[in-house]
Write an enzyme that holds these catalytic residues in place. Structure first.
Site: not given
Lengths: 402, 402
Positions: A139, A183
């Site tokens: 991330d 994501m």
């Protein structure tokens, strides 16, 4: 006196997290002050349930670097805030039993929370083991570091795959919308990587939605209608974590409502939600694509830069631990972009745990040519190079499985 | 007298269909009897709407071979059964206008239907253009050929990706089920490729469901429960087109009901359906993954064997057309497996159009070691080798875009 070392992995997998494990093992094997090297299965659970494996003589480091996901297994275990809780005594007893002097934990925000609590638990205690955090998350939302190991490989997957999807969606002479869900939790770093074909000067993806910018469904539909005037095949990159002006997750009403141990709502389904929205409001051909686990485990698209840097972070963490640093996380500072070079240092883990590094406001205008170039300068060095493959006789990759 | 050639692409994309286009162009450029080479945009629609592009001097063949999806675009256009319909006169007029002697059409079952109808329309007519079909489908369900171009690359994507997903799903020490939904329409060829990690002697995927075997939801749940006694992380490969004992698509009640121009119901959502079933019946952690367009457009995982063979098929088709063969499709015969070698010939297109080649009954017992080896011998040669990449300065692939 020799002390032993424990290393664990925690949180979600990435293509590079085993490279950091390999770096820890490689450096520890070189150090005279380190006796045995233990791998803790399933993060801190391996300590709690005495599931340690001996890695002291493990040699297959290059193959481990090329193995996706987490060779030691992972957990999503949150330690209690109360440092007097009995679980800390359990951990302490096991670390004493194994004569552990160095505890290295590879993970993201939540894993750094574990390291932070353990280092506070040990603060002021005599003969306390060193607590060192090693960053990892696709991330890229960890504070205190230029970027995180794992991001480069996931970014490469997203750029390459988006480039291919754009070709696939362009074939029919009918109006269509393709929504690609990416994501990244609350941060848009991965979606910016999926936007690389556009940021590098291309036309697509036509629309890019990151969580840092409030999302309006009506503005979105207007944007799709507007784009449709000039292109048949609209491609959209959208972060799983986009929220509306009120701060509510887009499509959250349709979500499962499940919450993980850290209190995070499971984010999924925004692509499907927008697919239904486009179908209802515009009525054209529409498809949503969830890149799902592939964006975090596609080691065949691993970035050599990412994997080698992750390996170095593991080695640096061992050296910093031996230098007596504790309660800290290894961080990366970018020194130059051309040629790409970084230096490493450590940061106070309390300054990192549970914080999120988001895409900066100045990058929100993705139509601005200078912004596009700035983002490309940031991402492109991280996705360069291919990692070696260890193929069996059938042409398929072999991995390290403990 | 020189005649011109038209080539078109139709149906769903694959990684190898542009290689066949490149083969057609390459062979036609060598042939003195062929004048201009035209590419028809969006399949037969390019003829109908006069969207032809001149490829006579196109030179970037190697990059075209490495370009995913369909450089000429595609269509899903079904010609009427009535050969007296005016549309055939329109096509004939355009072919005459462009002095077309050779019409080559690259596609799957439905595209062969187009070639079949056109060749019947021209049957017995003087100075009729040659009609030649060139096979293509990732589904591998075309009759009359050992396998189809595009299948090898998609099979490689599925084997590599499943191998990585198995690692990703293995990390947590909690009971979980991961359901991977694979394309293939009514045939299980692609799902067998996703099963390669098991067929090669591994444990996973734990459950494999292909459309050729009737699917019982209650048996499935029992199987999951049984597997869960010996493994934490169950991985399932399931074909999009599985049906129950009554012949109804599994989860079809939850489907959109949309039907394409060929009367096929859009197949999607069986993974999500089974995810909900497992959640309701067993209540463990469960996730479904739709591999979606990535399994047909991931040229970065293209099989060199597949792409080079597809190129050869294009060249063979031109030579067969020049030899006067018409109303036929190029087919592949496997000569030997070690070393892998094939020969090419043509088959009557009426024997191919609208037929489906399914996985043979003798392959249904996927627990049988000999069956496993037989399937591996069939698939493995098709997925070997990597295709060259044409990278720009940023490390991303460049493609041919007409």
């Amino acid at each position: 006196m020799k002390k032993n070392l424990i290393v664990g992995q925690s949180g979600g997998p990435s293509v590079a997290i085993n490279a950091t494990l390999a770096g820890v093992i490689a450096a520890a094997q070189q150090e005279e002050r380190i006796g045995s090297i233990y791998g803790s299965r399933h993060g801190i659970e391996g300590v709690l349930y005495d599931r340690l494996i001996d890695l002291t003589d493990f040699r297959d480091l290059e193959k481990l670097k090329a193995t996706p996901a987490m060779a030691l297994g992972s957990c999503r275990c949150k330690l209690p805030d109360d440092l007097e809780a009995p679980i800390y005594q359990t951990i302490d007893a096991v670390l004493k039993q194994y004569n552990i002097g160095y505890f290295l934990y590879i993970g993201g925000n939540d894993s750094m929370d574990t390291v932070s609590k353990l280092s506070r638990f040990y603060q002021g205690k005599a003969d306390a083991p060193i607590m060192m955090g090693l960053p990892k998350t696709i991330d890229n939302d960890l504070a205190g570091t230029d970027h995180t190991p794992g991001y480069g490989s996931a970014a490469k997957y997203l750029a390459v795959t988006m480039n291919e999807l754009i070709r696939d969606t362009a074939i029919y002479a009918v109006k269509s919308v393709t929504i690609v869900e990416v994501m990244g939790r609350h941060a848009g770093w991965l979606t910016l990587a999926a936007a690389l074909p556009k940021l590098l000067g291309g036309q697509k993806p036509d629309i890019i939605a990151i969580p840092e910018v409030p999302f309006s469904e009506s503005d979105f539909i207007n944007q799709v209608r507007e784009k449709m005037k000039t292109t048949d095949n609209i491609v959209i990159a959208v972060s799983e974590g986009i929220r509306n002006e009120k701060g509510e997750y887009v499509g959250s009403s349709a979500k499962s409502g499940a919450i993980d141990n850290f209190g995070h709502a499971y984010l999924s389904g925004v692509g499907k939600h927008l697919e239904l929205l486009v179908r209802n409001e515009i009525g054209c051909k529409v498809r949503s694509i969830e890149l799902n686990l592939m964006q975090r485990c596609s080691s065949h698209l691993g970035s050599l830069t990412d994997v080698e840097e992750s390996f170095s972070i593991g080695k640096f963490g061992v050296r910093a631990a031996l230098a007596g640093e504790t309660g800290r996380m290894v961080a990366v500072k970018r020194e130059t972009n051309e040629p790409y070079s970084v230096s490493m240092h450590t940061v106070e883990i309390a300054d990192v745990a549970n914080l999120e590094q988001l895409v900066p406001n100045k990058w929100f205008d993705l139509e601005d040519k200078e912004i596009q170039q700035e983002i490309c300068r940031y991402i492109l060095p991280l996705i360069q190079g291919d990692i070696p493959r260890f193929q069996n006789d059938y042409g398929l990759n072999e991995y390290v499985i403990f």
